[in-house]
Scaffold this motif. Structure first.
Motif, mmCIF file in Angstrom:
data_model
loop_
_atom_site.group_PDB
_atom_site.id
_atom_site.type_symbol
_atom_site.label_atom_id
_atom_site.label_comp_id
_atom_site.label_asym_id
_atom_site.label_seq_id
_atom_site.Cartn_x
_atom_site.Cartn_y
_atom_site.Cartn_z
ATOM 1 N N VAL A 178 -0.597 1.760 112.892
ATOM 2 C CA VAL A 178 -2.010 1.674 113.257
ATOM 3 C C VAL A 178 -2.443 2.950 113.978
ATOM 4 C CG1 VAL A 178 -3.728 0.442 114.634
ATOM 5 C CG2 VAL A 178 -2.021 -0.839 113.332
ATOM 6 N N GLY A 179 -1.607 3.431 114.880
ATOM 7 C CA GLY A 179 -1.929 4.664 115.589
ATOM 8 C C GLY A 179 -2.085 5.842 114.648
ATOM 9 N N LEU A 180 -1.181 5.958 113.680
ATOM 10 C CA LEU A 180 -1.272 7.046 112.712
ATOM 11 C C LEU A 180 -2.528 6.920 111.860
ATOM 12 C CD1 LEU A 180 2.462 7.191 111.528
ATOM 13 C CD2 LEU A 180 1.258 8.911 112.902
ATOM 14 N N ALA A 181 -2.833 5.703 111.439
ATOM 15 C CA ALA A 181 -4.001 5.488 110.593
ATOM 16 C C ALA A 181 -5.297 5.772 111.350
ATOM 17 C CB ALA A 181 -4.010 4.063 110.051
ATOM 18 N N MET A 182 -5.375 5.321 112.601
ATOM 19 C CA MET A 182 -6.582 5.581 113.392
ATOM 20 C C MET A 182 -6.771 7.077 113.601
ATOM 21 S SD MET A 182 -8.016 2.625 113.912
ATOM 22 C CE MET A 182 -9.264 3.138 115.097
ATOM 23 N N ALA A 183 -5.684 7.788 113.866
ATOM 24 C CA ALA A 183 -5.772 9.239 114.044
ATOM 25 C C ALA A 183 -6.190 9.936 112.752
ATOM 26 C CB ALA A 183 -4.434 9.785 114.530
ATOM 27 N N ALA A 184 -5.802 9.341 111.604
ATOM 28 C CA ALA A 184 -6.133 9.949 110.311
ATOM 29 C C ALA A 184 -7.566 9.670 109.884
ATOM 30 C CB ALA A 184 -5.170 9.436 109.242
ATOM 31 N N GLY A 185 -8.189 8.633 110.455
ATOM 32 C CA GLY A 185 -9.582 8.354 110.100
ATOM 33 C C GLY A 185 -9.927 6.918 109.822
ATOM 34 N N ALA A 186 -8.995 5.990 110.026
ATOM 35 C CA ALA A 186 -9.335 4.574 109.863
ATOM 36 C C ALA A 186 -10.384 4.175 110.891
ATOM 37 C CB ALA A 186 -8.090 3.707 110.014
ATOM 38 N N PHE A 187 -11.309 3.314 110.504
ATOM 39 C CA PHE A 187 -12.341 2.823 111.423
ATOM 40 C C PHE A 187 -11.828 1.673 112.277
ATOM 41 C CE2 PHE A 187 -14.979 5.577 109.216
ATOM 42 C CZ PHE A 187 -16.319 5.457 109.522
ATOM 43 N N GLY A 188 -10.759 1.042 111.842
ATOM 44 C CA GLY A 188 -10.214 -0.088 112.567
ATOM 45 C C GLY A 188 -9.231 -0.839 111.706
#
Length: 513
Positions: A178-188
């Motif tokens: 989740v941390g990697l995805a949020m840093a990459a641009g996930a909105f949530g």
């Protein structure tokens, strides 16, 4: 005619004499709209503006492009970049990764249900969420993308057994993703605890896994554990998760399902209205009394009718009624389920008045929730937004055109933290739809769902035209290969304390009768 600001001398495109419905909820007005590059540069009297192209929009509505707040287009964006089912409706932005399922991050040759609803196994080829986003940027589609990360996908990736709570080590692995995805641009993050891969996930697991959502000030979207008898405890769980993460909660395809729950939208909307005074939330819905997902006996038993959309075990079942197949094949429910699976179905499970009441709720935005790879999809994949404009606005007058377009654009942009989108205003991105409010019409049906709507004259994404109506083709149109869609970035939400203060000041959460 009033002029918003000083006019530019040149523009790439000017819409002349349009009925502008600007996405804010304000009354429509006749105005010109000038576009240069990917932005709106003027709204008002643009008679002196020299343009490379002018569109005579007299008698037609020009609105912000529609935001489809609930899709499963994660893989479809890469395979069918024209996005005809969406741009033909006026949609310029799609929210992906809903209901806990996303194509990334997962390497799998046989994703379990309901992940397989996203399309063929070849789509599950991204080891990180960032790789999928990179693929979207390298081969953009005709629509913008708001990406969510699916919690069920994380469970399938991290856990050898899904019918139990996650261990501390598995939670830590999912939290890192989740941390990697949020840093990459996930909105949530989205969850789907209604479905088998996440049914055993505890509230504590979800909060722990989603901790980076709080850190990155993202949002939490949820397909509730139960939308039937236990809908109230399910809503309360989602609200607690939102408070623990100090983030907005999106209630996916809000409904009250099953015959004995018809009418309970009065209860659920009252609960959500009260909660909205204390924490940020919104909900999405579509304008149909039927839903669609993997084949499940609990859904069959709660529905007045079940239609099979596809079946791997018995392909001839596609398009057939579940109970008619039972009689034809001489099988009981359990035996027929075994024969058909894996399979998907359309369930006629909701009451029309509940659908209407939820659509009218001030915090509701609209989403199609279509399954784009289904051979016989729910008609919502092709007809949701024109159906709202035709049925709910023009015919049944459940809301004004200005209110409907606000829900389709400005309100959705606000809830998802999209800056300079969802409005027709100087400086906003030129995501636009031009349509005939008197004749826009959905044509997709449950029997014949792959039908283009009519009345959508043109659609522009970031200033480039992606759809045009062909006047010589009986109202049909065609997608244009502009491929100007972008992976969007989220403007972080206000802290919950500020949201609580704003919510207390207004009456925006009144409940339709």
């Amino acid at each position: 005619m009033a002029v918003q600001q000083s006019m530019p001398g040149h523009a790439d495109l000017v819409f002349r004499n349009a009925n502008v419905v600007d996405g804010t909820g304000a009354p429509r007005r006749v105005a010109d709209v000038a576009v240069a590059g990917d932005r709106i540069v003027a709204v008002g009297d643009c008679g002196a503006v020299r343009a490379a192209r002018s569109v005579d929009a007299a008698g037609r509505v020009l609105a912000p492009g529609f935001i489809d707040a609930h899709t499963h287009d994660d893989g479809y964006l890469l395979v069918h970049r024209d996005m005809t089912p969406k741009v033909s409706q006026g949609i310029t932005t799609v929210v992906t990764g809903n209901c806990g399922i996303s194509v990334a991050p997962l390497l799998s040759s046989a994703p379990p249900q309901p992940l397989d609803l996203l399309g063929p196994a070849e789509l599950f080829r991204f080891d990180t969420f960032a790789q999928w986003l990179d693929a979207l940027r390298a081969t953009p589609a005709n629509v913008n993308v708001v990406p969510l990360l699916g919690h069920s996908t994380l469970r399938v990736r991290a856990m050898p057994q899904l019918d139990r709570a996650a261990t501390e080590a598995e939670i830590a692995a999912m939290r890192d993703e989740v941390g990697l995805a949020m840093a990459a641009g996930a909105f949530g993050v989205s969850t789907g605890t209604f479905y088998p891969p996440a049914a055993a996930a505890t509230e504590a697991e979800i909060i722990a896994v989603c901790e980076p959502v709080r850190v990155h000030r993202g949002l939490y979207s949820t397909h509730l554990r139960d939308e039937t008898d236990q809908i109230v405890p399910s809503i309360e769980e989602a609200l607690r998760i939102g408070r623990a993460l100090d983030c907005p909660v999106v209630f996916s395809h809000h409904k009250v399902a099953g015959k004995r729950n018809h009418g309970r939208s009065l209860e659920t909307l009252r609960l959500l209205a009260d909660a909205a005074r204390l924490q940020p939330l919104c909900l999405d819905c579509h304008p149909y009394p039927a839903t669609s997902t993997m084949l499940r006996l609990d859904r069959v038993r709660q529905s007045t009718r079940t239609m099979i959309t596809w079946s791997t075990g018995y392909p001839a079942a596609g398009g057939r009624d579940f109970h008619e197949l039972m009689q034809e094949l001489g099988l009981d429910e359990d035996a027929l389920l075994e024969k058909l699976r894996p399979a998907a179905a359309i369930y006629f499970i909701m009451d029309e008045r509940d659908v209407e009441r939820i659509a009218q709720f001030p915090l509701t935005v609209f989403g199609s929730d279509g399954l784009p790879f289904d051979p016989r999809p729910h008609p919502r994949q092709w007809g949701t937004f024109p159906r709202i404009l035709a049925r709910m606005v023009r015919e049944d007058q459940l809301m004004t055109l200005e209110t409907a377009i606000h829900k389709m654009s400005g309100l959705a942009a606000q809830q998802y933290g999209l800056q300079d989108r969802g409005q027709i205003a100087r400086g906003a991105f030129a995501d636009l739809v031009l349509f005939d409010a008197d004749h826009v019409q959905d044509r997709a049906t449950f029997k014949d769902p792959l039908q283009l709507s009519t009345g959508i004259h043109g659609v522009w994404v970031n200033g480039a035209q992606v759809w045009e109506q062909d006047a010589q083709a009986n109202g049909n149109g065609r997608a244009l290969p502009a491929f100007t869609g972008r992976v969007l970035q989220r403007r972080p939400a206000q802290p919950s304390s500020a949201a609580r203060h704003e919510a207390r000041k207004g009456t925006a959460t009144s409940i339709p009768s």
